[in-house]
Design an enzyme around this catalytic site. Structure first.
Site, mmCIF file in Angstrom:
data_model
loop_
_atom_site.group_PDB
_atom_site.id
_atom_site.type_symbol
_atom_site.label_atom_id
_atom_site.label_comp_id
_atom_site.label_asym_id
_atom_site.label_seq_id
_atom_site.Cartn_x
_atom_site.Cartn_y
_atom_site.Cartn_z
ATOM 1 N N LYS A 1 -5.234 12.729 -17.273
ATOM 2 C CA LYS A 1 -5.326 13.512 -18.498
ATOM 3 C C LYS A 1 -4.039 13.364 -19.328
ATOM 4 C CE LYS A 1 -9.291 14.516 -16.811
ATOM 5 N NZ LYS A 1 -9.610 15.589 -15.899
ATOM 6 N N ARG B 1 0.807 -1.215 0.000
ATOM 7 C CA ARG B 1 0.000 0.000 0.000
ATOM 8 C C ARG B 1 0.843 1.267 0.000
ATOM 9 N NH1 ARG B 1 -3.475 -0.927 4.506
ATOM 10 N NH2 ARG B 1 -2.030 0.298 5.733
ATOM 11 N N TYR C 1 -12.900 22.977 -10.707
ATOM 12 C CA TYR C 1 -13.457 21.704 -11.205
ATOM 13 C C TYR C 1 -14.618 21.297 -10.296
ATOM 14 C CZ TYR C 1 -13.114 16.656 -12.353
ATOM 15 O OH TYR C 1 -13.346 15.360 -12.725
ATOM 16 N N ASP D 1 -4.587 23.184 -8.648
ATOM 17 C CA ASP D 1 -4.894 22.118 -9.593
ATOM 18 C C ASP D 1 -4.217 22.511 -10.907
ATOM 19 O OD1 ASP D 1 -5.994 20.437 -11.540
ATOM 20 O OD2 ASP D 1 -7.912 20.281 -10.498
#
Ligand SMILES: *Cc1c(COP(=O)(O)O)cnc(C)c1O
Length: 395
Positions: free
Chosen positions: A211, A61, A114, A186
């Site tokens: 993206k 993890r 966003y 962002d």
């Protein structure tokens, strides 16, 4: 390649080589995909010592050499102390906000953010007793007037990924830092290649790697790049929350990063070509495209960005819904879909009216967001031309 020597080179070279360590892996160029939960420790001393650090290998993890290669590459490209991989772009945003905000704190959020980020603030953060106020993205240094004694974070996104307002980040960051606020941005549109966030005063830069970094519309991934000590604080929050990115997806993200500089050049070039062509069309009343000289944000874009990606928006001249539906329903190349940053062109209709609270968004006609992909621009123009013909037929 010596990693210090690499940092003196140009961005495209860093994107191509950073985080790579073939010698560790039989000379094979790419790192293997490590599928791991259990990690074995040969001795008690080793078990006791291997506890922390950005590239600790302790339990699946907490990341594997595949994850760490990707993180090193992005941090080398953008700057910052280190980068933390999360399972999605939204995961990078929410994990970062949770790292720095606690009950009773105040968050300043750009009104152009966003929309899922806004929903997170209105939902979970509100229920935790964290208050969010939205500010005009064009506010600049006047952000100082909105900072309260309990304001802990100023969150930016430039340009807004739907409405494309350019923010003056250096001016905002200067005021935020005077009052001990952390500046989170962002940076998905700018990418680690075209917006050097740390030189502009950002403390934590978050990306939807989904993206342009992944770049092929096939994996979800987020990454938070941060100055020290914020980087380790975010990493510990990610560990606390049980956030981890899948090893195959980390591999895809690293593979995407290797060709990102070349892809972005074509996205930029194709986008400008199409935007300039659209600017002269009677069907289009306005473009939202900071890379165009006619855009109100152009001067800031030119000052702060090293390039542009393929994403912008436009407002159509007022027309009934049937007309733009006929246009969009039959596009050959511009398919409708959320997300962007893959190799292909996309379009979505949008109305940002309902998701603004601090500023007004009041276009006269319907709005479309376009992502310009790597296709030939002549084919893209032909597709749009045929779309405009359907628009007219159904007007
Ligand atoms: C897509 C996107 C995100 C969220 O990324 P996911 O990987 O889809 O969770 C965040 N910010 C911006 C600007 C985006 O476009």
């Amino acid at each position: 390649m010596d990693s210090k020597r690499l940092l003196d080179m140009q961005a495209a070279t860093i994107a191509t080589h950073a985080g790579s360590d073939p010698e560790r892996n039989y000379g094979i160029v790419n790192p293997p995909v490590y599928h791991a939960s259990t990690v074995l420790f040969p001795t008690v001393a080793d078990l006791e010592n291997r506890t922390s650090g950005p590239d600790v290998i302790r339990y699946g993890r907490m990341g594997t050499p595949t994850t760490h290669a990707f993180e090193k590459a992005v941090a080398a490209l953008e700057g910052g102390e280190s980068a933390v991989t999360l399972s999605s772009g939204l995961g990078a945003i929410t994990t970062t906000l949770l790292t720095f905000l606690k009950s009773g704190d105040h968050l300043l959020m750009t009104d152009s953010v966003y929309d899922p980020t806004r929903k997170f603030c209105e939902g979970l953060l509100t229920s935790m007793g964290i208050e969010t106020s939205y500010y005009d993205p064009l506010i600049g240094s006047e952000i100082a007037n909105l900072i309260r004694p309990n304001t802990r974070v100023v969150f930016c996104e430039t340009p807004g990924s739907l409405t494309f307002e350019m923010q003056d980040i250096p001016a905002i960051a200067e005021e935020a830092h005077k009052k001990n606020c952390i500046v989170i941005m962002d940076n998905t549109w700018g990418t680690p290649l075209y917006y050097k966030s740390f030189e502009k005063g950002v403390d934590v830069s978050v990306h939807a790697a989904t993206k342009y970094i992944v770049g092929h519309s096939d994996a979800m991934m987020g990454i938070a790049v941060a100055k020290a000590p914020y980087d380790m604080q975010i990493r510990h929050m990610a560990w606390n929350l049980g956030q981890c990115a899948a090893p195959d997806d980390c591999y895809l993200a690293l593979r995407g990063l290797r060709s990102m500089a070349a892809r972005l050049k074509v996205h930029h070039e194709n986008m400008l070509h199409i935007a300039q062509w659209l600017e002269n069309r009677e069907e289009v009343s306005r473009l939202f495209c900071p890379a165009l000289p006619s855009d109100p944000g152009h001067a800031l874009w030119k000052r702060d960005f090293l390039g542009a990606c393929g994403l912008f928006a436009l407002e159509l001249a007022p027309v009934r819904k049937e007309a733009w539906v006929a246009m969009l329903d039959h596009m050959e190349l511009f398919k409708m879909g959320y997300s962007w940053g893959g190799y292909e062109s996309l379009v979505i209709p949008f109305d940002a009216k309902a998701i603004r609270t601090a500023t007004k968004w009041a276009p006269q006609g319907p709005c479309l967001r376009l992502h310009i992909g790597l296709e030939d621009v002549e084919d893209l123009k032909a597709d749009l031309e045929a779309g405009f013909a359907r628009l007219k037929e159904n007007a």
